[in-house]
Design an enzyme around this catalytic site. Sequence first.
Site, PDB file in Angstrom:
ATOM      1  N   ASP A 468       0.825  -1.207   0.000  1.00 43.76           N
ATOM      2  CA  ASP A 468       0.000   0.000   0.000  1.00 43.76           C
ATOM      3  C   ASP A 468       0.862   1.262   0.000  1.00 43.76           C
ATOM      4  OD1 ASP A 468      -2.331   1.476   0.012  1.00 43.76           O
ATOM      5  OD2 ASP A 468      -3.141   0.565   1.828  1.00 43.76           O
ATOM      6  N   ASP A 538     -10.592   1.985  -2.871  1.00 41.56           N
ATOM      7  CA  ASP A 538     -11.022   1.756  -1.491  1.00 41.56           C
ATOM      8  C   ASP A 538     -12.537   1.742  -1.367  1.00 41.56           C
ATOM      9  OD1 ASP A 538      -8.497   1.505  -0.472  1.00 41.56           O
ATOM     10  OD2 ASP A 538      -8.372   3.534   0.340  1.00 41.56           O
TER      11      ASP A 538
END
Length: 727
Positions: A468, A538
């Site tokens: 990430d 997301d």
Amino acid sequence: MGIIVQEQTGLFHLTSTGMSYILQIINGYPAHIYWGSRLKHRESLTDLLIHTPNQAGLDRLPQEYPQYGSGDFRNPAYQVELEDGTRITELTYKGYRVNPGKPALPGLPAVYTEDETEAETLELELEDAYSGLRVKLSYTIFAERNVIARSVRFCNEGQKKLRLRRALSASVDFAGKSDYEMVYLSGAWAREGNLTRKALHQGEIRIDSKRGMSSHQFNPFAALVAPGTTETQGEAYGFSLVYSGGFEADAELDSFGSVRLGIGMNAFDFAWLLNPGESFQTPETVMVYSAQGLGEMSRTYHRLYRTRLCRGQYRDRERPVLVNNWEATYFNFHADKLVAIAEEGAKLGIELFVLDDGWFGQRDSDNSSLGDWFEDRRKLPGGLADVAKRINGLGLKFGLWVEPEMVSPDSELYRKHPDWCLHVPGRRRSEARWQLVLDYTRREVRDYIFNSLSAIFSIVPVAYIKWDMNRCLTEIGSADLPPERQSETAHRYVLGLYELLERITKAFPDILFESCASGGGRFDPGMLYYMPQTWTSDNTDAAERLKIQYGTSLIYPASAMGAHVSAVPNHQVGRVTPLDFRGHVAMSGNFGYELDLTAFTEEEKTAVRRQVADYKEIRGLVQKGDLYRLKSPFEGNEAAWMFVSEDKEEALVYCFQVMAVPNAPRRTVRLAGLEPELEYEVRSGNDGACSVYGGDRLMELGLPLDMKQNDYESVWFRLKTAGAMRK
């Protein structure tokens, strides 16, 4: 097919099975003549050049790599500052070379060939005699694909320093296309991939990122399309930049009706010092031509990126069905809770458990511990190895989340090495999500991350890593670079990232790596070279994902898109959608769940078990089939797409209705990509109902849809020919 050179006229004709790209040396300048459907090679091709009036100068010449300062007042492809402060160079043609195959780009990701017969590469060498600057324009043409890969290499062969101020990867001048439109992807965090289309006008349409990453706001891609171009018809010219940092793409329409499209690294806040003997390589731009609309352009990108950009063991392997604990627990978990979720997953047929954020340091919230890559024994008394062993014992593989490019000010790493972050002395260090960005221009920083992660991967049976990156770059400076090289920091950061990714993916080839940057903030071809899939957004709401996944598919294959079923009410938008609807959207990518399976009812578990079993049967087709977009969620209340096998004998169709329609008319969806002469057994994935239709009927009259009068309704179908059923 390949590259045809007419030395007497200075003409270069690059051809594939369906495309021609022609340029010619005019008065020492490489000039663009033609790019489009394949032409037979004839002597008369030189007549295609748009002749400019006498005394018109470079402002009217359609150039391949234009400069500024010598009479062309449009956007240049490059600019160089000389040691005396002047900024005028004039590149003229010196020679060429044709090589089989495609060379790698040192330190940069790029598409590749597995056999030299797949492609040929033309190198044009240009020189500015005054400064000693030499430039190599590289063009790789693929024999069986309507693809050209372009890049540029700058070499200082003079006696004095040079400073690059601008260095695009490609520039193309189009004549006669003043009525064309520019297509690109725009958005923001949680709403990436918005399909945007604007008509050209005199002046510029520009998209870019100044964030040090390719960004949620714009993808490093642009296309020019003819007016009226649809999924199935019309011309489309695609430009996709294989790069993960700041970029720019600009379409400029001048007063003479010529369009110049340039794409490459963002020139904003960029400079690169070239001492005598030094060189600089630009990232690569992959250019695709389609005469059959946006759909064929997309499928060309998909096939290329899936098989000649992605690498490693998982390029061609089916991806596992996973469950991720993030939205189930966030930071509040312990080992037994993780194992309980995995235990339920095992009963439902799930193959991989992923432990997300919160397993390291003292990480109980976003505000600490990034950089401290050691286990939190409060939550995991037996450590990661114990949790992984327990989960492996259930028959699931074990995966892990990391964010290795960041450091928390509240961390042991930062307290020990406060100079290891990107920063400018005496200036505020801007935090985002309570974190700073590590300075990946520095070898010792990259070595620390490599060694820290290697120590974990070497003792814990990790099968999957979610890598990430949750913030953009600010205060872009490096304590390790001299003043004259500070403007190189952002690009050196990306090069450092690539170097680390190359090392770690080679050291651990059995791990499936997935990239993420708060979702789609760095969904670009550069990352796919190292990691074959990306967390698409997301935002896990299925209704929003229709647009996000549809838009992202303009360039990227389904095999690159992570897609999960999450809980309702959805954690990003609060929407409640049926489990089947969420499942059908997520099954159109790399499928998984991100919720607490232990909280499911028996009815929900039965539905999940069915979804997992269905996906295991079809995932090979989702990941490797040709994608056809049938109905756009950007244009109405419905969306539809399908996947078709290479041999045309199998297909999947997904159809979605966002809001219920009262007294709805009879609905059908016209399919695409099938073989008209074949008969297809069409079986509903919802209720198992089966009918037989001809491929021609399905594509011309359409497949009947029986949508219930509900919000968030979806249906899906499997198509097989008699031949496919016998296999």
